[in-house]
Design a protein around this motif. Structure first.
Motif, PDB file in Angstrom:
ATOM      1  N   TYR A 223      -7.745  -4.598   8.125  1.00 13.72           N
ATOM      2  CA  TYR A 223      -7.327  -3.307   8.681  1.00 13.72           C
ATOM      3  C   TYR A 223      -7.304  -3.350  10.216  1.00 13.72           C
ATOM      4  N   VAL A 244      -5.222  -7.488  -2.135  1.00  9.81           N
ATOM      5  CA  VAL A 244      -5.511  -6.046  -2.121  1.00  9.81           C
ATOM      6  C   VAL A 244      -5.435  -5.516  -0.681  1.00  9.81           C
ATOM      7  N   MET A 247      -1.942  -4.995   0.446  1.00 14.17           N
ATOM      8  CA  MET A 247      -1.369  -3.823  -0.233  1.00 14.17           C
ATOM      9  C   MET A 247      -1.861  -2.523   0.399  1.00 14.17           C
ATOM     10  N   LEU A 248      -3.142  -2.473   0.711  1.00 11.50           N
ATOM     11  CA  LEU A 248      -3.707  -1.221   1.237  1.00 11.50           C
ATOM     12  C   LEU A 248      -3.211  -0.903   2.645  1.00 11.50           C
ATOM     13  N   GLY A 250      -0.193  -1.580   3.715  1.00  5.54           N
ATOM     14  CA  GLY A 250       1.247  -1.395   3.730  1.00  5.54           C
ATOM     15  C   GLY A 250       2.052  -2.663   3.935  1.00  5.54           C
ATOM     16  N   CYS A 255       3.901  -2.668  -3.805  1.00  6.13           N
ATOM     17  CA  CYS A 255       2.755  -3.367  -4.420  1.00  6.13           C
ATOM     18  C   CYS A 255       3.213  -4.553  -5.263  1.00  6.13           C
ATOM     19  N   TYR A 258       0.928  -7.773  -5.371  1.00  9.26           N
ATOM     20  CA  TYR A 258      -0.324  -7.493  -6.092  1.00  9.26           C
ATOM     21  C   TYR A 258      -0.078  -7.421  -7.588  1.00  9.26           C
ATOM     22  N   HIS A 262      -1.489  -9.784 -10.509  1.00  7.09           N
ATOM     23  CA  HIS A 262      -2.203  -9.234 -11.664  1.00  7.09           C
ATOM     24  C   HIS A 262      -1.607  -9.766 -12.963  1.00  7.09           C
TER      25      HIS A 262
ATOM     26  N   ILE B 170      -0.754   4.528  -3.330  1.00  6.06           N
ATOM     27  CA  ILE B 170       0.064   3.507  -2.676  1.00  6.06           C
ATOM     28  C   ILE B 170       1.095   2.925  -3.642  1.00  6.06           C
ATOM     29  N   ALA B 171       0.909   3.138  -4.929  1.00  4.77           N
ATOM     30  CA  ALA B 171       1.917   2.664  -5.880  1.00  4.77           C
ATOM     31  C   ALA B 171       3.210   3.459  -5.722  1.00  4.77           C
ATOM     32  N   SER B 174       3.887   2.716  -0.296  1.00  2.00           N
ATOM     33  CA  SER B 174       2.973   1.668   0.199  1.00  2.00           C
ATOM     34  C   SER B 174       2.341   2.018   1.530  1.00  2.00           C
ATOM     35  N   GLY B 175       2.919   2.974   2.272  1.00  3.36           N
ATOM     36  CA  GLY B 175       2.378   3.305   3.579  1.00  3.36           C
ATOM     37  C   GLY B 175       1.221   4.293   3.544  1.00  3.36           C
ATOM     38  N   LEU B 178      -2.440   3.390   4.955  1.00  7.30           N
ATOM     39  CA  LEU B 178      -2.532   3.466   6.421  1.00  7.30           C
ATOM     40  C   LEU B 178      -2.523   4.912   6.912  1.00  7.30           C
ATOM     41  N   LEU B 181      -6.043   6.127   6.561  1.00  4.58           N
ATOM     42  CA  LEU B 181      -6.976   5.461   7.479  1.00  4.58           C
ATOM     43  C   LEU B 181      -6.753   5.935   8.916  1.00  4.58           C
ATOM     44  N   LYS B 182      -5.491   6.068   9.308  1.00  5.66           N
ATOM     45  CA  LYS B 182      -5.198   6.543  10.668  1.00  5.66           C
ATOM     46  C   LYS B 182      -5.624   8.011  10.821  1.00  5.66           C
ATOM     47  N   VAL B 203      -5.952   6.541  -4.358  1.00  9.80           N
ATOM     48  CA  VAL B 203      -5.236   5.454  -3.708  1.00  9.80           C
ATOM     49  C   VAL B 203      -4.679   4.455  -4.719  1.00  9.80           C
ATOM     50  N   LEU B 207      -2.020   1.705 -10.591  1.00  6.91           N
ATOM     51  CA  LEU B 207      -2.183   0.256 -10.392  1.00  6.91           C
ATOM     52  C   LEU B 207      -3.217  -0.319 -11.357  1.00  6.91           C
ATOM     53  N   PRO B 208      -3.142  -1.610 -11.638  1.00  8.05           N
ATOM     54  CA  PRO B 208      -4.212  -2.244 -12.409  1.00  8.05           C
ATOM     55  C   PRO B 208      -5.441  -2.485 -11.525  1.00  8.05           C
ATOM     56  N   VAL B 213      -9.485  -1.957  -6.211  1.00  6.24           N
ATOM     57  CA  VAL B 213      -8.674  -1.415  -5.117  1.00  6.24           C
ATOM     58  C   VAL B 213      -9.444  -0.294  -4.406  1.00  6.24           C
ATOM     59  N   PHE B 217     -10.673  -0.189  -0.479  1.00  2.00           N
ATOM     60  CA  PHE B 217     -10.270   0.904   0.410  1.00  2.00           C
ATOM     61  C   PHE B 217     -11.491   1.536   1.077  1.00  2.00           C
TER      62      PHE B 217
END
Lengths: 269, 269
Positions: A223, A244, A247-248, A250, A255, A258, A262, B170-171, B174-175, B178, B181-182, B203, B207-208, B213, B217
């Motif tokens: 990050y 991962v 993916m997190l 961006g 995805c 990922y 998987h 995010i699935a 994808s952004g 972020l 987090l921002k 988040v 997703l699997p 994940v 995060f």
């Protein structure tokens, strides 16, 4: 996240024996296994201070030849000796390679810098000078500045430079995790074209459950802006988390990478 | 990292049954288990839209009474209904509590804000208004600004406010990792006294390996400035990583809490 496979290193006893005995199959297998596990570069370190300079030169020449023929992944020549790096460059037949590493020390910049520039290699640059690893962000950045200025004068682009922010054990100084993470952020802000790279394991020195701590640090570093990591690509948990992480933040649209990993069964928890 | 234990929630079927049947022991055990596992707050959610308003009021009154007597950890009253929150406040005998949650919607601020201010409660404030969760940092921060202005006028200190930056899957986009987090970083920069809190699970929706994940995060969010997390304290891996996160960002001097947890056998990988 680019992955530099760390396993072909003479500080690991079976590897040292394979190098000494010129066990071609052992080294080839280790190179291929890392490439198949997802390594983008294969680090090769023939060991320092063992044998005569001629022995060391012969070992690195043999290593880059064997690894270069076993996989098409670029090799990272891991040494602080200009002579060994030069020998490796002479023998390596791949198109692009990485040199690991230079520091802000003038004599290392003067010897290793031109080798990297001439060969258009990627160059790992440690954020330190002659005084060892600084315990603060400012001095690490000052070392980066010295390095970037020198390499620019040699005609190297920022894109060729992989800055290593370096990490000191948090068991000794609890603030060192943040020092490293902030150094990554600052490097990415000051040199937008440059890359960052790091080995993780120093952070957990002296602590229990080191791999858990290292992997957690990888996520924070991703990050903060880490582009590449030096690790064991056969550590499936670390490799899963590298995916991962991408993916997190961006870097993995839809995805896709990922989900593909998987489906291939390579994501482990 | 503060931990808000999420398990006493009527959206979980056995919990809904325990609430409906007034199974005191079930709820007490669940409260104590979370407290013993390291939860700092015990979230209680009596469910929405089930039964008459009188049923819902009676359920939350019963819940805060049972949880408040089972543990000395503060309760987080989890509802978007001012009537239910007010009922819970009337019954709760603990000194401090958390209200979860308010948004920038004027009617919710006008009703829930004064309840929190009067009781000097911590208040979870979602970074959204009437239009749902914004997909960008700017609009989430605009919601925070509306909330902070309103709460300040009610005499609430920034320290009482736990902003939830919110997270979208995010699935789908994808952004969005972020963006969250921002948003955390910006909230911490604009309101240095305020806290941040988040549930993680959105988040990874779709997703699997969702828990993997989510935990990854959590580490990134901790570095971005997350102060508190809503999770299952009985998830030993998540609790371990919350401790590792604190240690890596310098919040655990001499790594004391981490090493103590390791000696107690609660750090798992």
């Amino acid at each position: 996240m680019l992955v530099i496979g760390e396993k072909i290193n003479a500080s690991i006893q079976p590897v040292a024996e394979a190098i000494a005995g010129r066990d071609r199959k052992f080294v080839e297998d280790l190179a291929r296994a890392q490439a198949e596990a997802g390594a983008d570069f294969i680090d090769v370190n023939a060991g320092a201070g063992k044998g005569t300079p001629e022995d060391q030169t012969a070992s690195i020449e043999w290593l880059v030849d064997v690894v270069g023929s076993a996989t098409d992944k670029p090799v990272a020549v891991d040494s602080d000796s200009p002579a060994i790096i030069e020998a490796a460059l002479g023998k390596y037949r791949g198109e692009r390679l990485m040199i690991n590493s230079v520091t802000a020390e003038p004599e290392r910049l003067a010897s290793i810098g031109p080798l990297a520039a001439k060969r258009q290699a990627w160059l790992v640059a440690l954020a330190m000078g002659a005084g060892g690893i600084p315990d603060n962000v400012e001095q690490r950045l000052a070392a980066c500045e010295v390095i970037m200025n020198h390499l620019s004068r040699l005609g190297m682009a920022a894109e060729q430079v992989f800055f290593d922010p370096l990490v000191l054990p948090i068991a000794v100084d609890s603030g060192q995790g943040l020092v490293t993470l902030k150094t990554i952020e600052e490097i990415k802000s000051r040199y937008p074209g440059a890359k960052t790279v790091m080995g993780l394991s120093n952070v957990s020195y002296g602590l229990p459950n080191r791999k858990l701590v290292n992997r957690a640090f990888l996520l924070m570093a991703a990050y903060a802006g880490l582009d590449a990591v030096i690790l064991d690509p056969l550590d499936a948990k670390a490799m899963s988390l590298a995916k991962v992480a991408d993916m997190l933040i961006g870097k993995d649209s839809y995805c896709k990478a990922y989900i593909r990993a998987h489906r291939q069964g390579t994501i482990v928890d």
